[in-house]
Enzyme design. Structure first.
Site, PDB file in Angstrom:
ATOM      1  N   GLY A  42       1.120  -1.027  -0.012  1.00  0.00           N
ATOM      2  CA  GLY A  42       0.060   0.375  -0.081  1.00  0.00           C
ATOM      3  C   GLY A  42       0.642   1.220  -0.260  1.00  0.00           C
ATOM      4  CG  ASP A  62       5.361  -6.378   9.746  1.00  0.00           C
ATOM      5  OD1 ASP A  62       4.012  -6.522  10.493  1.00  0.00           O
ATOM      6  OD2 ASP A  62       6.274  -6.922   9.985  1.00  0.00           O
ATOM      7  CB  VAL A  63      -0.958  -5.505  11.225  1.00  0.00           C
ATOM      8  CG1 VAL A  63      -0.527  -4.283  11.380  1.00  0.00           C
ATOM      9  CG2 VAL A  63      -1.088  -6.417  10.726  1.00  0.00           C
ATOM     10  CE1 TYR A 151      -4.377 -13.334  -0.037  1.00  0.00           C
ATOM     11  CE2 TYR A 151      -5.731 -14.699  -1.220  1.00  0.00           C
ATOM     12  CZ  TYR A 151      -5.523 -13.573  -0.957  1.00  0.00           C
ATOM     13  OH  TYR A 151      -6.574 -12.017  -0.958  1.00  0.00           O
ATOM     14  CE  LYS A 155      -6.476 -12.662   3.059  1.00  0.00           C
ATOM     15  NZ  LYS A 155      -6.924 -11.409   4.125  1.00  0.00           N
TER      16      LYS A 155
HETATM   17  P1  NAD Z   1      -3.704  -4.472  -0.934  1.00  0.00           P
HETATM   18  O1  NAD Z   1      -2.478  -5.578  -1.046  1.00  0.00           O
HETATM   19  O2  NAD Z   1      -4.065  -3.195  -2.227  1.00  0.00           O
HETATM   20  O3  NAD Z   1      -3.684  -4.323   1.069  1.00  0.00           O
HETATM   21  C1  NAD Z   1      -3.234  -4.308   2.012  1.00  0.00           C
HETATM   22  C2  NAD Z   1      -2.271  -3.070   2.552  1.00  0.00           C
HETATM   23  O4  NAD Z   1      -2.079  -4.094   3.580  1.00  0.00           O
HETATM   24  C3  NAD Z   1      -1.352  -2.493   2.217  1.00  0.00           C
HETATM   25  O5  NAD Z   1      -1.649  -1.685   2.842  1.00  0.00           O
HETATM   26  C4  NAD Z   1      -0.105  -3.521   2.913  1.00  0.00           C
HETATM   27  O6  NAD Z   1       0.898  -2.951   2.764  1.00  0.00           O
HETATM   28  C5  NAD Z   1      -0.799  -3.545   3.606  1.00  0.00           C
HETATM   29  N1  NAD Z   1      -0.230  -4.417   4.662  1.00  0.00           N
HETATM   30  C6  NAD Z   1       0.788  -6.158   4.794  1.00  0.00           C
HETATM   31  N2  NAD Z   1       1.070  -6.629   5.405  1.00  0.00           N
HETATM   32  C7  NAD Z   1       1.229  -5.599   6.811  1.00  0.00           C
HETATM   33  C8  NAD Z   1       2.028  -6.007   8.177  1.00  0.00           C
HETATM   34  N3  NAD Z   1       2.419  -7.256   7.801  1.00  0.00           N
HETATM   35  N4  NAD Z   1       2.073  -4.297   8.092  1.00  0.00           N
HETATM   36  C9  NAD Z   1       1.026  -3.577   7.994  1.00  0.00           C
HETATM   37  N5  NAD Z   1       0.159  -3.336   7.003  1.00  0.00           N
HETATM   38  C10 NAD Z   1       0.564  -4.752   6.263  1.00  0.00           C
HETATM   39  O7  NAD Z   1      -5.253  -5.685  -0.928  1.00  0.00           O
HETATM   40  P2  NAD Z   1      -6.423  -4.705  -0.765  1.00  0.00           P
HETATM   41  O8  NAD Z   1      -6.957  -5.720  -2.304  1.00  0.00           O
HETATM   42  O9  NAD Z   1      -6.497  -3.822  -0.735  1.00  0.00           O
HETATM   43  O10 NAD Z   1      -7.327  -6.425  -0.312  1.00  0.00           O
HETATM   44  C11 NAD Z   1      -7.015  -5.655   1.361  1.00  0.00           C
HETATM   45  C12 NAD Z   1      -7.530  -7.297   2.004  1.00  0.00           C
HETATM   46  O11 NAD Z   1      -8.621  -7.286   1.700  1.00  0.00           O
HETATM   47  C13 NAD Z   1      -6.318  -8.058   1.793  1.00  0.00           C
HETATM   48  O12 NAD Z   1      -6.487  -8.994   3.055  1.00  0.00           O
HETATM   49  C14 NAD Z   1      -6.982  -8.677   1.380  1.00  0.00           C
HETATM   50  O13 NAD Z   1      -6.822 -11.016   1.081  1.00  0.00           O
HETATM   51  C15 NAD Z   1      -8.512  -9.174   1.636  1.00  0.00           C
HETATM   52  N6  NAD Z   1      -9.567  -9.602  -0.650  1.00  0.00           N
HETATM   53  C16 NAD Z   1      -8.585  -8.376  -1.341  1.00  0.00           C
HETATM   54  C17 NAD Z   1      -9.604  -8.415  -2.235  1.00  0.00           C
HETATM   55  C18 NAD Z   1      -9.847  -8.029  -3.622  1.00  0.00           C
HETATM   56  O14 NAD Z   1     -10.354  -8.034  -4.225  1.00  0.00           O
HETATM   57  N7  NAD Z   1      -9.378  -7.133  -3.325  1.00  0.00           N
HETATM   58  C19 NAD Z   1     -10.799 -10.200  -2.884  1.00  0.00           C
HETATM   59  C20 NAD Z   1     -11.018 -11.251  -1.501  1.00  0.00           C
HETATM   60  C21 NAD Z   1      -9.855 -10.336  -0.297  1.00  0.00           C
END
Ligand code: NAD
Ligand code: UDP
Length: 324
Positions: A42, A62-63, A151, A155
């Site tokens: 992000g 980092d969460v 992944y 999940k």
């Molecule tokens: P994205 O990659 O844009 O966002 C994920 C965010 O998590 C990023 O900002 C990243 O920097 C942050 N992140 C990752 N690891 C981290 C850590 N250890 N500590 C702190 N921050 C961390 O992805 P997205 O598409 O916005 O997806 C968001 C969530 O929704 C995810 O959990 C994803 O699995 C879930 N999801 C998304 C979709 C989709 O189509 N976009 C579909 C199914 C599930």
């Protein structure tokens, strides 16, 4: 303005694609938001508009480590995780850690604060599904050692962990199984289908369809997905609930539609299919309709046009406003 029942929310991964839209909605509903993100996929750019509101705070962390949160919290949303196949295959161990340790930190926080907890799970828990469309009762068909497993299994573990906290510690947890979502603020190079085809179409490059293109996906516009997530958070439902758009299309049809909406004539280029690529994916959203009164509102053409406009501006494709 729809007021939220929540006073103060913690959103992990809030600077990502979906997280940034969720933070924006929460802030606009009057909720104070603490966004935790390490920017691995992000960016602070995604929340720059939110950041002008005094109710929003962004903390880089980092969460998977103890969360830097003090004070009352009544909602914790765990979105942090790489989400595109390209990202999670580039970051396999980080993906497993944030689904495991990261989810546990978020659950600990929610439990300690007696907050509502919402897990962003995924349609990938169904793997390459043998049931169609996918209902929440389906247990899935996941290859535990394939390239997507980091992944999918993270999940599935996160769902199991969430249920364990609910049973053992009484955490008020809900699980959303999100299906492919798209819209502004996806990364142009994250390898996912919609941003890849959109950028290729806008640049007049061939659209790279993997395999035969007959595999299907159901694509949900970001505002619909986020509305579903908020409805689930508000409801107190446990889930898991599918949040997605039940209109199913082949990948080839989506590529051709995006090219046509962009007004382009670029060819389709068939490239090698990805390992373990799910052949069909489509949510049954009856449960979300019945329990949340939620269903998607934005049709595929409308959502893709918004997305094309946003990417055209991002890429500085000046002919796009004429064509799109
Ligand atoms: P994205 O990659 O844009 O966002 C994920 C965010 O998590 C990023 O900002 C990243 O920097 C942050 N992140 C990752 N690891 C981290 C850590 N250890 N500590 C702190 N921050 C961390 O992805 P997205 O598409 O916005 O997806 C968001 C969530 O929704 C995810 O959990 C994803 O699995 C879930 N999801 C998304 C979709 C989709 O189509 N976009 C579909 C199914 C599930
Ligand atoms: N895909 C494609 N060309 C691309 C990127 C993706 O044909 O340039 C296909 C991919 O093989 C899959 C579908 O589009 O069948 C959706 O891929 P995405 O990475 O968006 O999400 P997934 O649902 O696989 O997680």
């Amino acid at each position: 303005m729809v007021r939220s029942g929540f006073q103060r929310a913690v959103v992990t991964g809030g600077a990502g694609f979906l997280g940034s839209h969720l933070c924006e909605q929460l802030v606009s509903r009057g909720t104070e938001v603490l966004c935790l993100d390490n920017f691995v996929t992000g960016s602070s750019r995604n929340v720059r508009e939110c950041a002008t509101d005094s109710r929003f705070r962004l903390v880089e962390c980092d969460v998977t480590r103890p969360l830097p949160v003090t004070g009352d919290v009544d909602l914790v949303v765990h979105l942090a995780s790489p989400a595109s196949p390209k990202d999670y295959q580039r970051l396999p161990i980080e993906t497993m850690l944030v689904g495991g340790q990261g989810c546990m930190q978020a659950l600990e926080l929610a439990t300690e604060k007696e907050a509502r907890f919402l897990l962003a799970s995924t349609s990938e828990v169904y793997g390459d599904p043998l049931e169609h469309p996918q209902r929440e009762s389906y247990w899935g068909n996941v290859n535990p050692i394939g390239p997507r497993s980091v992944y999918d299994e993270a999940k599935r573990y996160a769902e199991a962990l969430t249920c364990a906290y609910r049973r053992e510690r009484g955490t008020r947890a809900g699980i959303a199984r999100i299906f492919n979502s798209y819209g502004p603020r996806m990364q142009p190079d994250d390898g996912r289908m919609v941003p890849t085809f959109v950028c290729q179409a806008l640049r007049g490059k061939p659209l790279t369809v993997a395999g035969s293109g007959r595999q299907t996906r159901s694509v949900c516009y970001a505002s619909d997905t986020v509305r579903g997530l908020l409805a689930l958070a508000d409801s107190g439902c446990e889930g898991p609930l599918n949040i997605g758009n039940p209109q199913e299309y082949s990948v080839l049809y989506l590529a051709e539609t995006i090219r046509d909406l962009a007004g382009g004539t670029a060819p389709i280029e068939f490239v090698a299919g990805a390992a373990d690529d799910p052949r069909r994916r489509c949510p049954d959203i009856t449960a979300a309709e019945e329990q949340l009164g939620w269903q998607p509102e934005i049709g595929m053409h409308e959502g893709l046009l918004h997305t094309l406009h946003w990417f055209a501006e991002l890429l500085g494709v000046d002919t796009a406003s004429d064509r799109v």
